[in-house]
Design a protein around this motif. Structure first.
Motif, PDB file in Angstrom:
ATOM      1  N   LYS A 149      38.034  47.545  45.335  1.00 26.77           N
ATOM      2  CA  LYS A 149      36.825  48.297  45.016  1.00 26.77           C
ATOM      3  C   LYS A 149      36.145  47.788  43.746  1.00 26.77           C
ATOM      4  CE  LYS A 149      38.411  52.645  47.080  1.00 26.77           C
ATOM      5  NZ  LYS A 149      38.775  54.065  46.816  1.00 26.77           N
ATOM      6  N   SER A 150      36.902  47.071  42.906  1.00 25.63           N
ATOM      7  CA  SER A 150      36.378  46.650  41.606  1.00 25.63           C
ATOM      8  C   SER A 150      35.502  45.413  41.732  1.00 25.63           C
ATOM      9  CB  SER A 150      37.520  46.381  40.631  1.00 25.63           C
ATOM     10  OG  SER A 150      38.280  45.267  41.072  1.00 25.63           O
ATOM     11  N   ALA A 151      34.884  45.035  40.620  1.00 26.58           N
ATOM     12  CA  ALA A 151      34.020  43.858  40.613  1.00 26.58           C
ATOM     13  C   ALA A 151      34.847  42.599  40.744  1.00 26.58           C
ATOM     14  CB  ALA A 151      33.212  43.824  39.316  1.00 26.58           C
ATOM     15  N   SER A 152      34.181  41.481  41.034  1.00 26.89           N
ATOM     16  CA  SER A 152      34.877  40.200  41.170  1.00 26.89           C
ATOM     17  C   SER A 152      35.457  39.785  39.829  1.00 26.89           C
ATOM     18  CB  SER A 152      33.908  39.127  41.659  1.00 26.89           C
ATOM     19  OG  SER A 152      32.838  38.988  40.744  1.00 26.89           O
ATOM     20  N   GLY A 153      36.493  38.973  39.896  1.00 28.03           N
ATOM     21  CA  GLY A 153      37.128  38.488  38.672  1.00 28.03           C
ATOM     22  C   GLY A 153      38.396  39.222  38.338  1.00 28.03           C
ATOM     23  N   SER A 154      38.694  40.295  39.073  1.00 30.67           N
ATOM     24  CA  SER A 154      39.938  41.009  38.820  1.00 30.67           C
ATOM     25  C   SER A 154      41.091  40.242  39.434  1.00 30.67           C
ATOM     26  CB  SER A 154      39.862  42.417  39.426  1.00 30.67           C
ATOM     27  OG  SER A 154      39.679  42.339  40.819  1.00 30.67           O
ATOM     28  N   PRO A 155      42.316  40.501  39.009  1.00 30.87           N
ATOM     29  CA  PRO A 155      43.474  39.797  39.561  1.00 30.87           C
ATOM     30  C   PRO A 155      43.568  39.975  41.066  1.00 30.87           C
ATOM     31  CG  PRO A 155      44.080  41.038  37.600  1.00 30.87           C
ATOM     32  CD  PRO A 155      42.678  41.440  37.947  1.00 30.87           C
ATOM     33  N   HIS A 156      44.159  38.955  41.725  1.00 33.80           N
ATOM     34  CA  HIS A 156      44.325  39.030  43.170  1.00 33.80           C
ATOM     35  C   HIS A 156      45.319  40.127  43.528  1.00 33.80           C
ATOM     36  CE1 HIS A 156      41.959  35.454  43.928  1.00 33.80           C
ATOM     37  NE2 HIS A 156      42.678  34.779  43.036  1.00 33.80           N
ATOM     38  N   PRO A 157      45.143  40.734  44.705  1.00 31.83           N
ATOM     39  CA  PRO A 157      46.094  41.768  45.133  1.00 31.83           C
ATOM     40  C   PRO A 157      47.518  41.235  45.165  1.00 31.83           C
ATOM     41  CG  PRO A 157      44.148  41.776  46.541  1.00 31.83           C
ATOM     42  CD  PRO A 157      44.040  40.573  45.659  1.00 31.83           C
ATOM     43  N   THR A 158      48.441  42.056  44.752  1.00 32.15           N
ATOM     44  CA  THR A 158      49.852  41.677  44.757  1.00 32.15           C
ATOM     45  C   THR A 158      50.397  41.754  46.165  1.00 32.15           C
ATOM     46  OG1 THR A 158      50.090  42.560  42.532  1.00 32.15           O
ATOM     47  CG2 THR A 158      52.111  42.201  43.773  1.00 32.15           C
ATOM     48  N   ARG A 280      54.867  45.154  35.043  1.00 28.15           N
ATOM     49  CA  ARG A 280      54.245  44.213  34.105  1.00 28.15           C
ATOM     50  C   ARG A 280      53.505  43.096  34.832  1.00 28.15           C
ATOM     51  NH1 ARG A 280      55.561  44.247  28.627  1.00 28.15           N
ATOM     52  NH2 ARG A 280      57.049  45.860  28.028  1.00 28.15           N
ATOM     53  N   TYR A 281      54.015  42.681  36.014  1.00 30.96           N
ATOM     54  CA  TYR A 281      53.306  41.618  36.726  1.00 30.96           C
ATOM     55  C   TYR A 281      52.601  42.119  37.983  1.00 30.96           C
ATOM     56  CZ  TYR A 281      57.234  41.224  40.051  1.00 30.96           C
ATOM     57  OH  TYR A 281      58.188  41.473  41.000  1.00 30.96           O
ATOM     58  N   THR A 282      52.982  43.282  38.508  1.00 34.54           N
ATOM     59  CA  THR A 282      52.280  43.801  39.689  1.00 34.54           C
ATOM     60  C   THR A 282      51.003  44.553  39.319  1.00 34.54           C
ATOM     61  OG1 THR A 282      53.660  45.789  39.677  1.00 34.54           O
ATOM     62  CG2 THR A 282      54.369  43.976  41.097  1.00 34.54           C
ATOM     63  N   ILE A 283      51.002  45.217  38.152  1.00 36.88           N
ATOM     64  CA  ILE A 283      49.789  45.904  37.678  1.00 36.88           C
ATOM     65  C   ILE A 283      49.553  45.496  36.223  1.00 36.88           C
ATOM     66  CG2 ILE A 283      48.549  48.103  37.561  1.00 36.88           C
ATOM     67  CD1 ILE A 283      50.537  49.341  39.367  1.00 36.88           C
ATOM     68  N   PRO A 284      49.140  44.240  35.985  1.00 39.73           N
ATOM     69  CA  PRO A 284      48.926  43.790  34.604  1.00 39.73           C
ATOM     70  C   PRO A 284      47.772  44.513  33.921  1.00 39.73           C
ATOM     71  CG  PRO A 284      48.113  42.166  36.173  1.00 39.73           C
ATOM     72  CD  PRO A 284      48.858  43.190  36.962  1.00 39.73           C
ATOM     73  N   GLU A 285      46.903  45.171  34.708  1.00 41.52           N
ATOM     74  CA  GLU A 285      45.776  45.906  34.122  1.00 41.52           C
ATOM     75  C   GLU A 285      46.237  47.160  33.373  1.00 41.52           C
ATOM     76  OE1 GLU A 285      44.490  44.361  38.252  1.00 41.52           O
ATOM     77  OE2 GLU A 285      46.244  45.262  37.331  1.00 41.52           O
ATOM     78  N   ALA A 286      47.448  47.653  33.672  1.00 46.24           N
ATOM     79  CA  ALA A 286      47.954  48.870  33.029  1.00 46.24           C
ATOM     80  C   ALA A 286      48.563  48.556  31.669  1.00 46.24           C
ATOM     81  CB  ALA A 286      48.992  49.547  33.925  1.00 46.24           C
ATOM     82  N   ASN A 287      48.626  49.559  30.824  1.00 43.34           N
ATOM     83  CA  ASN A 287      49.148  49.419  29.463  1.00 43.34           C
ATOM     84  C   ASN A 287      50.647  49.706  29.446  1.00 43.34           C
ATOM     85  OD1 ASN A 287      49.737  49.502  26.756  1.00 43.34           O
ATOM     86  ND2 ASN A 287      48.387  51.210  26.271  1.00 43.34           N
ATOM     87  N   PRO A 288      51.512  48.682  29.258  1.00 42.71           N
ATOM     88  CA  PRO A 288      52.964  48.901  29.302  1.00 42.71           C
ATOM     89  C   PRO A 288      53.468  49.870  28.235  1.00 42.71           C
ATOM     90  CG  PRO A 288      52.452  46.558  29.444  1.00 42.71           C
ATOM     91  CD  PRO A 288      51.179  47.266  29.071  1.00 42.71           C
ATOM     92  N   SER A 289      52.862  49.843  27.050  1.00 44.90           N
ATOM     93  CA  SER A 289      53.333  50.722  25.986  1.00 44.90           C
ATOM     94  C   SER A 289      53.114  52.185  26.347  1.00 44.90           C
ATOM     95  CB  SER A 289      52.624  50.397  24.668  1.00 44.90           C
ATOM     96  OG  SER A 289      51.239  50.658  24.760  1.00 44.90           O
TER      97      SER A 289
END
Length: 323
Positions: A149-158, A280-289
């Motif tokens: 749903k997001s704009a282009s340039g986001s990471p490829h689907p896992t 950490r690698y499946t949803i890099p957009e999320a904040n791990p902390s």
């Protein structure tokens, strides 16, 4: 009060204290890894020995089915709630963290039941293993949907198949299940042979590992400073809601109080090792902390100090000690 005076819990409190005063006390990562593997192996053996004694009954099947249902419901409900207040990727990651389980919380609850001579089914170790992966898979589905749903340039689907393979072949989970199989096959003779390893050493190893967990919890708590107050509320309140959901299902299926107790503990716990490592690698957009600070800095200590005795007391009060 008696549970807080347990040596293992006191070592956890000591670890938190040492971490808060910024002591240089530290447990080497290799030793911490060994302790976690030992605890899982010992727990798997205990579960296997118990299953060898009881066999696979309809009640056991009901318990395992209830565990799987909770593993789907908790992250699904969590994501729908969290995305109203925070970034949707963070919502997916937190939902997965709280939808999965904490092995150490479960092991501590098992030790609590044994200390108080309360019965439980050894098959609940299998329930814990079954609850590990569904939340990760659901989080990947949520994240992939958001990326489309997001704009282009986001990471490829896992790749979901890759995540599923890694979840099912995770070393710690395989060790737990493999140890259960060994316990089932070896039976009573295996139980007697392994007693010095999986029985006599268990309490001391758990205390040592909880010391390390206390140090980690104290060091992760500052990472959530400045975040939305709703995050703190979620980390404190939703474990109680998840435990209540588990109790309701246990009552509906007429599960024994010991099994219901452990289901409540599993539902109320949050992963801080396996799931964050995958996220950490499946949803890099999320904040791990954020999701790691919540699970390890807030929910884990609350469950260790207050949650475990509370859930067990409520389950035995509602269902009955002799059930």
């Amino acid at each position: 009060m008696q549970s807080i005076l347990d040596p293992a819990i006191l070592f956890f409190a000591f670890g938190i204290f040492a971490g808060m005063i910024k002591s240089n006390l530290d447990i080497p990562p290799q030793l911490s890894r060994f302790l976690s593997l030992y605890l899982l192996m010992a727990l798997g053996l205990k579960g296997g020995f118990a299953l060898a004694h009881s066999g696979l009954t309809p009640q056991i099947v009901s318990s395992l089915g209830c565990a799987i249902l909770l593993a789907v419901l908790v992250p699904a409900l969590g994501y729908q709630l969290l995305k109203r207040f925070i970034n949707h990727y963070d919502a997916a990651a937190i939902a997965a963290t709280y939808g999965s389980v904490s092995a150490v919380t479960f092991i501590t609850a098992v030790q609590y039941l044994e200390n108080h001579h309360l019965t439980y089914g050894g098959h609940m170790a299998a329930a814990m293993a079954l609850m590990e992966s569904p939340a990760i898979i659901m989080a990947v589905i949520f994240a992939n949907t958001l990326r489309k749903k997001s704009a282009s340039g986001s990471p490829h689907p896992t790749s979901l198949s890759k995540v599923l393979h890694e979840s099912l072949t995770d070393g710690a989970q395989l060790l737990l299940l493999g140890s259960m199989v060994v316990g089932i096959i070896s039976g009573e003779s295996g139980k007697a042979a392994m007693q010095p390893f999986s029985g006599d050493l268990f309490k001391g190893m758990l205390a040592f590992f909880l010391l390390d967990m206390g140090l980690m919890a104290a060091r992760k708590l500052p990472e959530i400073k400045g975040q939305s107050p709703w995050i703190i509320v979620y980390a404190v309140v939703t474990p109680l809601c998840h435990a209540a959901l588990a109790l309701g299902l246990a009552c509906l299926l007429k599960l024994p109080a010991g099994d219901a107790s452990l289901l409540m503990v599993l539902a109320a716990s949050a992963s801080y090792i396996a799931v964050p490592a995958v996220l950490r690698y499946t949803i890099p957009e999320a904040n791990p902390s954020l999701y790691l600070g919540m699970s390890l800095g807030i929910t884990f200590p609350l469950n260790i100090f207050l949650g475990i005795p509370l859930y067990i007391a409520i389950a035995h009060q509602v269902i009955g000690v002799g059930s």
